[in-house]
Write a protein that holds these residues in place. Structure first.
Motif, PDB file in Angstrom:
ATOM      1  N   GLY A   1     -24.191  38.533  29.180  1.00 16.46           N
ATOM      2  CA  GLY A   1     -23.831  38.425  30.607  1.00 16.46           C
ATOM      3  C   GLY A   1     -22.506  38.736  31.070  1.00 16.46           C
ATOM      4  N   THR A   2     -22.019  39.505  30.625  1.00 13.55           N
ATOM      5  CA  THR A   2     -20.512  39.927  30.903  1.00 13.55           C
ATOM      6  C   THR A   2     -20.679  40.754  32.354  1.00 13.55           C
ATOM      7  OG1 THR A   2     -20.170  40.469  28.488  1.00 13.55           O
ATOM      8  CG2 THR A   2     -18.636  41.646  30.589  1.00 13.55           C
ATOM      9  N   LYS A   3     -19.725  40.587  33.174  1.00 13.97           N
ATOM     10  CA  LYS A   3     -19.633  40.919  34.380  1.00 13.97           C
ATOM     11  C   LYS A   3     -18.281  41.739  34.609  1.00 13.97           C
ATOM     12  CE  LYS A   3     -22.831  38.076  36.704  1.00 13.97           C
ATOM     13  NZ  LYS A   3     -23.098  37.290  37.678  1.00 13.97           N
ATOM     14  N   ALA A   4     -18.359  42.954  35.489  1.00 12.90           N
ATOM     15  CA  ALA A   4     -17.082  43.505  36.145  1.00 12.90           C
ATOM     16  C   ALA A   4     -16.701  42.575  37.400  1.00 12.90           C
ATOM     17  CB  ALA A   4     -17.034  45.002  36.370  1.00 12.90           C
ATOM     18  N   ILE A   5     -15.400  42.018  37.498  1.00 12.17           N
ATOM     19  CA  ILE A   5     -15.045  41.256  38.769  1.00 12.17           C
ATOM     20  C   ILE A   5     -14.473  42.323  39.687  1.00 12.17           C
ATOM     21  CG2 ILE A   5     -15.259  39.211  37.536  1.00 12.17           C
ATOM     22  CD1 ILE A   5     -12.211  39.506  36.954  1.00 12.17           C
ATOM     23  N   VAL A   6     -13.742  43.284  39.420  1.00 12.80           N
ATOM     24  CA  VAL A   6     -13.308  44.310  40.416  1.00 12.80           C
ATOM     25  C   VAL A   6     -13.502  45.821  40.042  1.00 12.80           C
ATOM     26  CG1 VAL A   6     -11.166  42.700  40.767  1.00 12.80           C
ATOM     27  CG2 VAL A   6     -11.226  44.468  39.023  1.00 12.80           C
ATOM     28  N   TYR A   7     -13.538  46.731  41.036  1.00 10.77           N
ATOM     29  CA  TYR A   7     -14.026  47.960  40.844  1.00 10.77           C
ATOM     30  C   TYR A   7     -12.763  48.626  39.989  1.00 10.77           C
ATOM     31  CZ  TYR A   7     -15.566  52.892  41.751  1.00 10.77           C
ATOM     32  OH  TYR A   7     -15.945  54.041  41.418  1.00 10.77           O
ATOM     33  N   VAL A   8     -13.099  49.189  38.888  1.00 11.16           N
ATOM     34  CA  VAL A   8     -12.270  50.053  38.121  1.00 11.16           C
ATOM     35  C   VAL A   8     -12.945  51.167  37.449  1.00 11.16           C
ATOM     36  CG1 VAL A   8     -10.585  48.227  37.566  1.00 11.16           C
ATOM     37  CG2 VAL A   8     -12.800  48.336  36.126  1.00 11.16           C
ATOM     38  N   PHE A   9     -12.139  52.120  36.808  1.00 13.37           N
ATOM     39  CA  PHE A   9     -12.593  53.030  35.894  1.00 13.37           C
ATOM     40  C   PHE A   9     -12.486  52.448  34.539  1.00 13.37           C
ATOM     41  CE2 PHE A   9     -11.522  57.133  38.369  1.00 13.37           C
ATOM     42  CZ  PHE A   9     -12.292  56.709  39.328  1.00 13.37           C
ATOM     43  N   PRO A  10     -13.617  52.311  34.036  1.00 16.42           N
ATOM     44  CA  PRO A  10     -13.822  51.697  32.515  1.00 16.42           C
ATOM     45  C   PRO A  10     -12.783  52.419  31.766  1.00 16.42           C
ATOM     46  CG  PRO A  10     -16.069  51.825  33.460  1.00 16.42           C
ATOM     47  CD  PRO A  10     -15.273  52.594  33.971  1.00 16.42           C
ATOM     48  N   SER A  11     -11.839  51.589  31.048  1.00 16.13           N
ATOM     49  CA  SER A  11     -10.775  52.000  30.069  1.00 16.13           C
ATOM     50  C   SER A  11     -10.222  50.798  29.326  1.00 16.13           C
ATOM     51  CB  SER A  11      -9.689  52.924  30.797  1.00 16.13           C
ATOM     52  OG  SER A  11      -8.790  52.015  31.665  1.00 16.13           O
ATOM     53  N   VAL A  12      -9.293  51.398  28.599  1.00 20.51           N
ATOM     54  CA  VAL A  12      -8.631  50.030  27.626  1.00 20.51           C
ATOM     55  C   VAL A  12      -7.803  49.407  28.655  1.00 20.51           C
ATOM     56  CG1 VAL A  12      -6.696  49.634  26.067  1.00 20.51           C
ATOM     57  CG2 VAL A  12      -8.365  51.576  25.463  1.00 20.51           C
ATOM     58  N   LEU A  13      -7.389  49.970  29.724  1.00 20.18           N
ATOM     59  CA  LEU A  13      -6.260  49.358  30.715  1.00 20.18           C
ATOM     60  C   LEU A  13      -7.034  48.469  31.420  1.00 20.18           C
ATOM     61  CD1 LEU A  13      -3.760  52.098  31.507  1.00 20.18           C
ATOM     62  CD2 LEU A  13      -3.465  50.278  29.703  1.00 20.18           C
ATOM     63  N   SER A  14      -8.557  48.625  31.715  1.00 18.77           N
ATOM     64  CA  SER A  14      -9.129  47.782  32.628  1.00 18.77           C
ATOM     65  C   SER A  14      -9.816  46.741  32.177  1.00 18.77           C
ATOM     66  CB  SER A  14     -10.230  48.738  33.222  1.00 18.77           C
ATOM     67  OG  SER A  14     -11.140  49.558  32.548  1.00 18.77           O
ATOM     68  N   ILE A  15      -9.658  46.266  30.710  1.00 18.93           N
ATOM     69  CA  ILE A  15     -10.169  45.388  30.048  1.00 18.93           C
ATOM     70  C   ILE A  15     -10.116  43.993  30.935  1.00 18.93           C
ATOM     71  CG2 ILE A  15     -10.157  43.853  27.891  1.00 18.93           C
ATOM     72  CD1 ILE A  15      -9.676  46.133  26.581  1.00 18.93           C
ATOM     73  N   PRO A  16      -8.957  43.537  31.652  1.00 20.44           N
ATOM     74  CA  PRO A  16      -8.998  42.442  32.337  1.00 20.44           C
ATOM     75  C   PRO A  16      -9.973  42.207  33.540  1.00 20.44           C
ATOM     76  CG  PRO A  16      -6.606  43.182  31.762  1.00 20.44           C
ATOM     77  CD  PRO A  16      -7.633  44.114  31.288  1.00 20.44           C
ATOM     78  N   ALA A  17     -10.640  43.498  34.154  1.00 15.67           N
ATOM     79  CA  ALA A  17     -11.438  43.250  35.047  1.00 15.67           C
ATOM     80  C   ALA A  17     -12.663  42.826  34.630  1.00 15.67           C
ATOM     81  CB  ALA A  17     -11.508  44.664  35.633  1.00 15.67           C
ATOM     82  N   PHE A  18     -12.915  42.461  33.329  1.00 18.14           N
ATOM     83  CA  PHE A  18     -14.184  42.172  33.075  1.00 18.14           C
ATOM     84  C   PHE A  18     -14.255  40.636  32.563  1.00 18.14           C
ATOM     85  CE2 PHE A  18     -14.069  46.788  32.924  1.00 18.14           C
ATOM     86  CZ  PHE A  18     -15.488  47.243  33.392  1.00 18.14           C
ATOM     87  N   ALA A  19     -15.309  40.114  32.565  1.00 19.16           N
ATOM     88  CA  ALA A  19     -15.547  38.599  32.080  1.00 19.16           C
ATOM     89  C   ALA A  19     -16.930  38.355  31.653  1.00 19.16           C
ATOM     90  CB  ALA A  19     -14.962  37.550  33.221  1.00 19.16           C
ATOM     91  N   PRO A  20     -16.902  37.786  30.472  1.00 18.36           N
ATOM     92  CA  PRO A  20     -15.752  37.289  29.612  1.00 18.36           C
ATOM     93  C   PRO A  20     -15.201  38.190  28.921  1.00 18.36           C
ATOM     94  CG  PRO A  20     -17.944  36.522  28.546  1.00 18.36           C
ATOM     95  CD  PRO A  20     -18.131  37.010  30.044  1.00 18.36           C
ATOM     96  N   MET A  21     -13.835  38.206  29.146  1.00 21.35           N
ATOM     97  CA  MET A  21     -13.064  39.544  28.614  1.00 21.35           C
ATOM     98  C   MET A  21     -13.455  39.529  26.765  1.00 21.35           C
ATOM     99  SD  MET A  21      -8.813  40.036  28.700  1.00 21.35           S
ATOM    100  CE  MET A  21      -8.786  39.274  30.517  1.00 21.35           C
ATOM    101  N   GLY A  22     -13.366  38.390  25.942  1.00 25.84           N
ATOM    102  CA  GLY A  22     -13.777  38.593  24.710  1.00 25.84           C
ATOM    103  C   GLY A  22     -14.865  39.525  24.269  1.00 25.84           C
TER     104      GLY A  22
END
Length: 609
Positions: free
Chosen positions: A397-418
């Motif tokens: 059930g992982t979700k993106a919480i903000v709009y980003v281009f999926p990349s290494v730098l955008s990892i914090p935009a997803f939860a649960p992050m781990g």
């Protein structure tokens, strides 16, 4: 090659300025609307240095050039008088589906940079607050949050502008319709979602329209139709204020009464459907979305899902975004695998240059078209790896919480992050390992690839066609001197337009007094003879009007001579025209075009030194 020269080549190969209805660009593609796609030389475009691929999709002729698309686009707008999406009135109509995707794509394209940048800013703020480097109660945090949130909160305003522009309506009225949904007097009526107000006694169900997508799409689409009607019925002297006034007075109430609630219900229904699929089988849904995203990107249809993603983000997070995020990282893993395994320096350079933007910014079109479409067996590696990564995010059930281009730098935009790190990590490593284990190229193609690399290292000179007409082999010319290649190798053209242009940049080295034959020596040393007609020297110059003189400098495309095809034929002479490389012995090979017909300035001969 400079951006200017690159842009000129692209414009020529899509059929010239007059064949372009409009052109826009997204992150990596030039998106052309052509009046006649048959005039575009797709094979030549695909072979053009700097072009990664050519895709026909959604009613568009898309030329993929990579991350420097903005610079190329600027040069195109300088050298060609072409309009934006809203300027075209004579473009061909595609299917309803393709037109909807095109409208969505062009409405979001101008906003993608702002959305991605704001999303990354929000991700950085997440990292700073998680690590304790910034307090969530500080003024700095609130100011940067405002910068990150603004484009999402006011999305109805921005979409109102871009969508109205695409539909040919007044963009500022479109933006005002969106702004009305966020105006404090209106939002002040809302205490809780579902509260009811009224408009002249008509019930109005109230919703929070910030960050919404579907309501403004419906409202502005209806507004565009209404504006056209009002302009037809209202006198021109009154249109400046009366058309906007009536449009706002009609569309804004209709939006809050009908279009808005309907759009909210549509968005909620789509979200509920996805939640249902995720609940029933998050693994299967994630695998399908993860694997399918690559194909959507290949055909340029991925922007069609942006409204759904943004609507989900506005309502607590997007599970689809998390599922598809595995695909770009799988593609990056493929690039790393090729980089490690490849021995050829140019391929290593290509894979390395595509890997960095994929990892840091999520832009993967250079990998798709530069590697995957070149080595098609790698598509399976990416599909398998992305499907596994998407399935993991779907299962947990992982979700993106903000709009980003999926990349290494955008990892914090997803939860649960781990969980997200594990999912994209498996996708990345999986594609890389599969590439290392099974290779990226077919054995049958390996020899051909090596030959291609070897051939690319040879010096080549391109000779464009001096005429428009039908291609003929020299053997069909009714003159043994030409047909036997005694004067040199070349090709013949049966002209359909009575004008010959210079096929190269160079000097007019020979011009017969009769004007029927002209020789041009290129700056690189190629000696090109253009002999218009057979035995036409006997016409003594009749029906020929030379424009240049011997010794004159000419540029490729300059007119050399005008001639009257019909008069020459009436005089009893064939107009078939041999184009001969008279110093053929200087070249390893003279390669003829494979086309059956040709236009002036199309590629005709390639000389290999």
């Amino acid at each position: 090659m400079s951006y200017n020269d690159f842009a000129k080549n692209i414009v020529d190969l899509v059929g010239g300025e007059k064949n372009i209805s409009n052109v826009v660009h997204c992150a990596t593609r030039l998106r052309f609307k052509l009046k006649d796609k048959g005039k575009a030389d797709k094979p030549a475009l695909q072979d053009l240095d700097g072009v990664l691929s050519v895709v026909e999709s959604g009613g568009q002729f898309q030329v993929v050039v990579g991350s420097h698309v903005g610079e190329v686009f600027k040069e195109i707008t300088k050298i060609a008088n072409v309009g934006s999406a809203a300027d075209s009135t004579d473009e061909p109509k595609g299917s309803i589906g393709s037109r909807i995707f095109e409208i969505i794509s062009r409405s979001f394209s101008p906003l993608i940079g702002a959305l991605a940048g704001a999303g990354m800013l929000k991700a950085v703020l997440t990292i700073l607050t998680m690590t304790g480097l910034l307090s969530a109660e500080s003024g700095t945090y609130f100011i940067l949050s405002a910068a990150g949130n603004a484009v999402f909160y006011f999305l109805p305003v921005f979409l109102g502008i871009t969508l109205a522009t695409k539909l040919g309506a007044n963009p500022y009225v479109g933006g005002t319709i969106g702004a009305a949904l966020l105006e404090p007097n209106f939002t002040g009526l809302l205490k809780e979602t579902g509260d009811v107000s009224n408009f002249f006694g008509i019930p109005v169900v109230l919703f929070d329209y910030s960050s919404s997508v579907f309501p403004i799409f419906i409202a502005v689409s209806i507004y565009a139709v209404l504006e056209k009607y009002l302009k037809k019925t209202i006198h021109k002297d009154l249109q400046m204020f009366l058309v906007p006034m009536l449009s706002l007075a009609i569309i804004v109430p209709l939006t809050v009464i009908a279009f808005g609630p309907f759009g909210v219900y549509v968005g909620n229904a789509i979200g509920a459907g996805i939640d249902f699929l995720s609940t029933k089988s998050g693994i299967l849904t994630g695998a399908v979305v993860g694997a399918g995203w690559t194909f959507l990107t290949l055909f340029g249809l991925h922007w069609g899902l942006v409204p759904i993603l943004l609507d989900q983000l506005a309502h607590g997070g997007s599970p689809i975004f998390a599922m598809l995020a595995a695909a770009p990282l799988a593609q990056a893993g493929l690039a790393l695998g090729v980089l490690i395994r490849a021995k050829d320096k140019s391929l290593k350079t290509l894979s390395g240059s595509t890997l960095i933007p994929a990892l840091l910014s999520g832009v993967t079109e250079p990998i798709l078209y530069g590697l995957m479409m070149r080595y098609k067996r790698t598509i399976l590696y990416v599909l398998i790896s992305a499907a596994v990564g998407g399935a993991i995010n779907g299962m947990f059930g992982t979700k993106a919480i903000v709009y980003v281009f999926p990349s290494v730098l955008s990892i914090p935009a997803f939860a649960p992050m781990g969980i997200h790190i594990i999912a994209i990590g498996i996708a990345f490593v999986g594609a890389m390992v599969l590439t290392l284990l099974f290779g990226y190229d077919d054995k049958k193609k390996k020899a051909a690839e090596e030959n291609k690399i070897e051939a690319s290292q040879m010096k080549k000179e391109s000779i464009v066609s001096p005429l428009t007409g039908v291609i003929k082999p020299l053997s069909e010319v009714d003159d043994q001197v030409f047909a036997s290649e005694a004067m040199g190798k070349g090709i013949a053209i049966e002209p359909t337009v009575g004008q010959a242009i210079s096929p190269v940049n160079g000097i007019v080295s020979t011009i017969f007094p009769t004007g029927h034959a002209i020789g041009v020596t290129s700056d690189d040393g190629a000696e090109v003879l253009i002999h218009i007609g057979i035995n036409t020297v006997q016409l003594e110059g009749k029906y020929y009007s030379p424009v240049v003189k011997q010794g004159e400098r000419v540029n490729q495309g300059d007119v050399l001579v005008n001639f009257d095809i019909e008069k020459i034929k009436e005089a009893g002479y064939p107009v078939i025209t041999p184009i001969i490389i008279t110093n053929t012995n200087r070249y390893v090979d003279v390669i003829e075009t494979g086309a059956e017909t040709v236009r002036a300035k199309d590629s005709l001969l390639t000389l290999v030194i």
